[in-house]
Design a protein around this motif. Structure first.
Motif, PDB file in Angstrom:
ATOM      1  N   ALA A  89       0.824  -1.212   0.000  1.00  0.00           N
ATOM      2  CA  ALA A  89       0.000   0.000   0.000  1.00  0.00           C
ATOM      3  C   ALA A  89       0.859   1.264   0.000  1.00  0.00           C
ATOM      4  N   LEU A  90       0.580   2.134  -0.939  1.00  0.00           N
ATOM      5  CA  LEU A  90       1.229   3.446  -0.985  1.00  0.00           C
ATOM      6  C   LEU A  90       0.905   4.198   0.314  1.00  0.00           C
ATOM      7  N   THR A  91       1.929   4.734   0.983  1.00  0.00           N
ATOM      8  CA  THR A  91       1.679   5.420   2.253  1.00  0.00           C
ATOM      9  C   THR A  91       1.178   6.837   2.010  1.00  0.00           C
ATOM     10  N   ALA A  92       0.624   7.428   3.067  1.00  0.00           N
ATOM     11  CA  ALA A  92       0.144   8.811   2.966  1.00  0.00           C
ATOM     12  C   ALA A  92       1.293   9.763   2.645  1.00  0.00           C
ATOM     13  N   ALA A  93       2.467   9.529   3.267  1.00  0.00           N
ATOM     14  CA  ALA A  93       3.625  10.391   3.009  1.00  0.00           C
ATOM     15  C   ALA A  93       4.088  10.274   1.560  1.00  0.00           C
ATOM     16  N   GLU A  94       4.034   9.056   1.021  1.00  0.00           N
ATOM     17  CA  GLU A  94       4.453   8.863  -0.369  1.00  0.00           C
ATOM     18  C   GLU A  94       3.488   9.543  -1.334  1.00  0.00           C
ATOM     19  N   ARG A  95       2.207   9.364  -1.100  1.00  0.00           N
ATOM     20  CA  ARG A  95       1.241   9.962  -2.018  1.00  0.00           C
ATOM     21  C   ARG A  95       1.245  11.492  -1.938  1.00  0.00           C
ATOM     22  N   MET A 131      -2.641  -8.252 -11.816  1.00  0.00           N
ATOM     23  CA  MET A 131      -1.502  -8.568 -10.954  1.00  0.00           C
ATOM     24  C   MET A 131      -1.977  -8.757  -9.523  1.00  0.00           C
ATOM     25  N   PRO A 132      -1.319  -9.630  -8.750  1.00  0.00           N
ATOM     26  CA  PRO A 132      -1.634  -9.719  -7.327  1.00  0.00           C
ATOM     27  C   PRO A 132      -1.231  -8.427  -6.622  1.00  0.00           C
ATOM     28  N   ALA A 133      -1.805  -8.197  -5.449  1.00  0.00           N
ATOM     29  CA  ALA A 133      -1.582  -6.940  -4.728  1.00  0.00           C
ATOM     30  C   ALA A 133      -0.104  -6.649  -4.498  1.00  0.00           C
ATOM     31  N   LEU A 134       0.690  -7.694  -4.190  1.00  0.00           N
ATOM     32  CA  LEU A 134       2.111  -7.475  -3.935  1.00  0.00           C
ATOM     33  C   LEU A 134       2.821  -6.900  -5.151  1.00  0.00           C
ATOM     34  N   MET A 135       2.569  -7.464  -6.323  1.00  0.00           N
ATOM     35  CA  MET A 135       3.238  -6.979  -7.533  1.00  0.00           C
ATOM     36  C   MET A 135       2.725  -5.601  -7.927  1.00  0.00           C
ATOM     37  N   LYS A 136       1.403  -5.419  -7.863  1.00  0.00           N
ATOM     38  CA  LYS A 136       0.840  -4.115  -8.193  1.00  0.00           C
ATOM     39  C   LYS A 136       1.364  -3.058  -7.226  1.00  0.00           C
ATOM     40  N   GLY A 137       1.479  -3.395  -5.949  1.00  0.00           N
ATOM     41  CA  GLY A 137       1.991  -2.455  -4.967  1.00  0.00           C
ATOM     42  C   GLY A 137       3.446  -2.110  -5.179  1.00  0.00           C
ATOM     43  N   TRP A 138       4.219  -3.078  -5.675  1.00  0.00           N
ATOM     44  CA  TRP A 138       5.625  -2.794  -5.997  1.00  0.00           C
ATOM     45  C   TRP A 138       5.703  -1.754  -7.097  1.00  0.00           C
ATOM     46  N   ARG A 141       4.501   1.764  -5.591  1.00  0.00           N
ATOM     47  CA  ARG A 141       5.389   2.437  -4.649  1.00  0.00           C
ATOM     48  C   ARG A 141       6.790   2.679  -5.205  1.00  0.00           C
ATOM     49  N   VAL A 142       7.331   1.720  -5.950  1.00  0.00           N
ATOM     50  CA  VAL A 142       8.735   1.800  -6.369  1.00  0.00           C
ATOM     51  C   VAL A 142       8.885   2.515  -7.713  1.00  0.00           C
ATOM     52  N   TRP A 143       7.957   2.306  -8.627  1.00  0.00           N
ATOM     53  CA  TRP A 143       8.010   2.984  -9.923  1.00  0.00           C
ATOM     54  C   TRP A 143       7.395   4.373  -9.759  1.00  0.00           C
ATOM     55  N   ALA A 144       8.053   5.169  -9.009  1.00  0.00           N
ATOM     56  CA  ALA A 144       7.522   6.455  -8.551  1.00  0.00           C
ATOM     57  C   ALA A 144       8.162   7.614  -9.303  1.00  0.00           C
ATOM     58  N   PRO A 145       7.595   8.816  -9.180  1.00  0.00           N
ATOM     59  CA  PRO A 145       8.224   9.992  -9.804  1.00  0.00           C
ATOM     60  C   PRO A 145       9.604  10.238  -9.208  1.00  0.00           C
TER      61      PRO A 145
END
Length: 237
Positions: A89-95, A131-138, A141-145
């Motif tokens: 899950a993308l965190t509030a700080a990340e979003r 995609m399963p939640a783990l892959m979609k979440g990767w 969160r990781v493929w970020a600006p």
């Protein structure tokens, strides 16, 4: 005729466990002899596995990939998202930092892996034709600006950043038959990965997409055929 839901659902009786062929039998003998792995140019390879069960087919294929690539002389990192306790899950700080300086404080290792990679191998099940939640979440969160892409100043078309990523091999297992994924739904996971994700973040990367169907009812021979196809795809890296 069975409905779409019936076609993709599992049987009430769990499928029998199948003993996986060892990666040495399947990969070393086949790929080294037929595809000349020793002559391939070494690359930096990141293998990302997203399955909660270590003894699953996905788990075995991830280990096969890691071993085959290492034997071929590539530099390999393995990221098992479930074993690593990755939170999807993308965190509030990340979003909240998405359009400023993205908050990378919880993702330093994962971002380093992605930025380092020249080849990416993804191993995951397709559930509900996504995609399963783990892959979609990767990806979330990781493929970020600032990591995978940059926002345009006018928030128009984003600009790719993953210039070092040259190859992507996606390996996914499905319970459904091939015709539902390909003819009815038009391979949604492949289209999203190729066009929406790689097309914007790493347009130069060549995608190889391997889908394996009917994986709830596999015998040992079928599993070996899957491992052989994966070995062949990895030999082309």
């Amino acid at each position: 005729m069975k409905s779409l839901t019936e076609q993709q659902s599992t049987s009430m009786v769990p499928p029998p466990k199948v003993a996986f062929s060892s990666e040495i039998d399947v990969t070393t003998k086949l790929v080294d002899s037929r595809y000349g792995l020793r002559h391939m140019t070494p690359t930096r390879c990141l293998v990302v596995v997203a399955h909660p069960l270590a003894d699953s087919l996905c788990g075995q294929l991830g280990r096969d990939a890691q071993a085959a690539l290492a034997r071929a002389g590539h530099e390999v990192r393995l990221l098992d998202l479930h074993a690593a306790g990755f939170a999807p899950a993308l965190t509030a700080a990340e979003r909240s930092s998405y359009y400023a300086a993205f908050d990378q404080s919880e993702l330093a290792a994962e971002i380093d892996d992605l930025s380092w990679a020249e080849t990416l191998v993804l191993v995951f099940p397709t559930w509900w034709f996504g995609m399963p939640a783990l892959m979609k979440g990767w990806f979330d969160r990781v493929w970020a600006p600032g990591v995978a892409y940059d926002h345009a100043s006018d928030l128009g078309r984003i600009r790719p950043r993953l210039r070092s990523l040259r190859r992507v091999v996606a390996i996914t297992t499905l319970g459904s038959p091939w015709w539902i994924d390909r003819l009815v739904l038009r391979q949604p996971v492949k289209r999203i990965l190729k066009t929406a994700i790689l097309g914007t973040c790493a347009p130069q990367a060549k995608l190889t997409f391997l889908s394996f169907y009917g994986c709830e009812q596999l015998d040992a021979a079928a599993v070996t055929r899957i491992q052989t196809r994966v070995a062949s795809a990895l030999a082309a890296i």
